[in-house]
Enzyme design. Structure first.
Site, PDB file in Angstrom:
ATOM      1  N   ASP A   1      -5.957  35.233  39.312  1.00 45.66           N
ATOM      2  CA  ASP A   1      -6.935  36.137  38.712  1.00 45.66           C
ATOM      3  C   ASP A   1      -8.205  35.427  38.259  1.00 45.66           C
ATOM      4  O   ASP A   1      -9.314  35.861  38.577  1.00 45.66           O
ATOM      5  CB  ASP A   1      -6.319  36.877  37.521  1.00 45.66           C
ATOM      6  CG  ASP A   1      -5.407  38.019  37.966  1.00 45.66           C
ATOM      7  OD1 ASP A   1      -5.586  38.521  39.097  1.00 45.66           O
ATOM      8  OD2 ASP A   1      -4.512  38.402  37.185  1.00 45.66           O
TER       9      ASP A   1
ATOM     10  N   ARG B   1      -4.291  32.059  21.776  1.00 48.32           N
ATOM     11  CA  ARG B   1      -5.514  32.812  22.093  1.00 48.32           C
ATOM     12  C   ARG B   1      -6.666  32.572  21.137  1.00 48.32           C
ATOM     13  O   ARG B   1      -7.802  32.410  21.570  1.00 48.32           O
ATOM     14  CB  ARG B   1      -5.221  34.311  22.215  1.00 48.32           C
ATOM     15  CG  ARG B   1      -4.122  34.665  23.222  1.00 48.32           C
ATOM     16  CD  ARG B   1      -4.273  33.963  24.541  1.00 48.32           C
ATOM     17  NE  ARG B   1      -3.180  34.297  25.471  1.00 48.32           N
ATOM     18  CZ  ARG B   1      -2.898  33.592  26.564  1.00 48.32           C
ATOM     19  NH1 ARG B   1      -3.616  32.527  26.860  1.00 48.32           N
ATOM     20  NH2 ARG B   1      -1.911  33.947  27.349  1.00 48.32           N
TER      21      ARG B   1
ATOM     22  N   ASP C   1      -3.128  40.081  24.933  1.00 46.41           N
ATOM     23  CA  ASP C   1      -4.037  38.938  24.959  1.00 46.41           C
ATOM     24  C   ASP C   1      -5.504  39.359  24.950  1.00 46.41           C
ATOM     25  O   ASP C   1      -6.339  38.721  24.319  1.00 46.41           O
ATOM     26  CB  ASP C   1      -3.716  38.049  26.164  1.00 46.41           C
ATOM     27  CG  ASP C   1      -2.374  37.318  25.991  1.00 46.41           C
ATOM     28  OD1 ASP C   1      -2.035  37.014  24.834  1.00 46.41           O
ATOM     29  OD2 ASP C   1      -1.687  37.071  26.985  1.00 46.41           O
TER      30      ASP C   1
ATOM     31  N   SER D   1       4.917  36.816  35.607  1.00 48.08           N
ATOM     32  CA  SER D   1       3.692  36.403  34.939  1.00 48.08           C
ATOM     33  C   SER D   1       4.112  35.486  33.797  1.00 48.08           C
ATOM     34  O   SER D   1       4.856  35.890  32.911  1.00 48.08           O
ATOM     35  CB  SER D   1       2.950  37.632  34.413  1.00 48.08           C
ATOM     36  OG  SER D   1       1.987  37.226  33.471  1.00 48.08           O
TER      37      SER D   1
HETATM   38  N1  ARG Z   1       4.175  39.595  25.122  1.00 46.84           N
HETATM   39  C1  ARG Z   1       3.776  38.272  24.761  1.00 46.84           C
HETATM   40  C2  ARG Z   1       2.630  38.339  23.799  1.00 46.84           C
HETATM   41  O1  ARG Z   1       1.954  39.319  23.752  1.00 46.84           O
HETATM   42  C3  ARG Z   1       3.531  37.386  25.930  1.00 46.84           C
HETATM   43  C4  ARG Z   1       2.219  37.475  26.610  1.00 46.84           C
HETATM   44  C5  ARG Z   1       2.202  36.581  27.780  1.00 46.84           C
HETATM   45  N2  ARG Z   1       0.947  36.579  28.445  1.00 46.84           N
HETATM   46  C6  ARG Z   1       0.838  36.503  29.766  1.00 46.84           C
HETATM   47  N3  ARG Z   1      -0.355  36.506  30.253  1.00 46.84           N
HETATM   48  N4  ARG Z   1       1.864  36.449  30.554  1.00 46.84           N
HETATM   49  O2  ARG Z   1       2.396  37.434  23.063  1.00 46.84           O
END
Ligand code: ARG
Length: 396
Positions: free
Chosen positions: A13, A92, A121, A172
């Site tokens: 991406d 993040r 995110d 992912s």
């Molecule tokens: N659900 C988790 C969170 O919101 C994991 C996010 C993982 N991000 C990803 N781009 N795969 O913290």
């Protein structure tokens, strides 16, 4: 020309995002932020230039990540919904900070991230960026271009983009020093159990051949400084703990989680270091924190985890809570002995020079110094309101 700083991971991406942003009239500065994810970030960043970035750089943020994010998370025993050690949520805000730093340095007027419109995110990046640099334009190409995975691949093929052809993960994945988040693919069905290929940091508990072991973890003011009798920097203590616990198949989480955007999602994590250290740290707190402070801290722990999960890192409440937790950790010094069994990690012993546990008060032997006469008076007064209430009730 307008310049944009892109949070670049080297994945499909954010790789496609480079020519896409260029086609929208931006000069792209690609930034790979090292928070302890595996893989060759240097090579990925070099590829960004061949994809059309005017500049690409890797920023090693690991030490900063430990100091500003992971140590507070450990001090808070931070777990979202009681289970998720906030792996992705913690990185993040720091990545947002790095993007802003690079934007200031390069004179960029925009920043971009590769998040989709369904996850947490995007919330964390954008709320963070809004607090740090409200003047910067924020672009979310992956959310905006509305391409499916297949279309994204086709876009890259048509343009012959040099995308990394590493094994196309069926999931992912997001990984850093605190653990690994695994979602999508077969995991989207909550009734399908995670397959062995989902895991990298933990072995299958059923396949642990070793006998149980005991590992001592040392904390100084809430900071891990030793594992298994060896002194470590906090970063190395995290790594060492992760290796040991992962080899025992400890640290897997499989849960249905409530995302900020309102949907429930099936999430799988492996965070052997985080979960083992939190178990040890919470145990040491039970020995060294004064009762009322401990109770209040336990009440606030889920408040902190919620704020961080929901993208409110750069908020006055998070800052105030971190001032509270910093004070609380002054007495969290000592050792905890963990027993590792296949898939398990239990504190089995603890000691501290500042332990509030007092043998003479706790013992049932003749060393006892506890005043039993005081207890009788105390119990009479403690029960006074209930006795009075009951008497009035009985009169009716
Ligand atoms: N659900 C988790 C969170 O919101 C994991 C996010 C993982 N991000 C990803 N781009 N795969 O913290």
């Amino acid at each position: 020309m307008r310049k944009v700083v892109l949070a670049y991971s080297g994945g499909l991406d954010t790789s496609v995002a480079i020519p896409w942003l260029a086609s929208q009239g931006y000069e792209v500065v690609a930034v790979g932020v090292d928070v302890g994810q595996p893989g060759d970030l240097g090579a990925a960043v070099a590829r960004a230039e061949t994809l059309g970035a005017v500049e690409a750089r890797a920023v090693d943020a690991r030490a900063r990540f430990v100091e500003t994010s992971l140590l507070p998370a450990l001090a808070w025993n931070g777990l979202y919904q009681g289970r998720y050690p906030l792996v992705s949520a913690l990185s993040r805000p720091l990545i947002a900070q790095v993007l802003v730093d690079v934007a200031r340095e390069t004179g960029a007027t925009a920043v971009a991230h590769g998040c989709t419109g369904k996850g947490n995110d995007q919330v964390r990046f954008e709320v963070g960026l809004g607090a740090l640099a409200p003047d910067l334009e924020v672009l979310a190409p992956v959310r905006d271009w509305g391409m499916s995975r297949e279309q994204t691949v086709a876009y890259a093929r048509e343009r012959d983009l040099p995308i990394a052809t590493t094994k196309d993960s069926p999931y992912s994945v997001d990984e850093n020093l605190w653990g690994r988040s695994i979602e999508c693919g077969a995991l989207e069905d909550p009734w399908v159990s995670p397959q062995p290929d989902a895991f990298e940091l933990t072995v299958d508990p059923a396949e642990v051949g070793a006998e149980p072991i005991e590992v001592d973890v040392r904390f100084e003011q809430g900071v891990p400084t030793g594992v298994g009798g060896e002194d470590h920097s906090p970063q190395n203590a995290i790594a060492a703990m992760g290796k040991i616990a992962g080899a025992y198949g400890f640290g897997r989480v499989d849960m249905i989680e409530d995302r900020v955007v309102g949907i429930k999602s099936r999430e799988v994590y492996e965070a052997p270091a985080a979960l083992a250290l939190i178990a040890a740290h919470a145990d040491l707190e039970s020995l060294t924190l004064e009762r009322e402070l401990a109770a209040e801290k336990r009440r606030l722990e889920p408040v902190w985890a919620d704020l961080v999960y929901k993208g409110l890192w750069f908020s006055p409440l998070r800052e105030a809570l971190d001032a509270f937790v910093a004070l609380s950790q002054r007495s969290v010094t000592g050792d905890v002995r963990l027993r590792l069994t296949p898939g398990g990690c239990q504190p089995i012993a603890r000691r501290s020079d500042v332990a509030l546990y007092d043998d003479a008060l706790a013992t049932y032997t003749d060393q006892d110094s506890f005043d039993h006469g005081d207890a009788a008076g105390f119990v009479r007064l403690w029960g006074l309101p209930t006795r009075r209430w009951a008497k009035v009730q009985n009169r009716k």
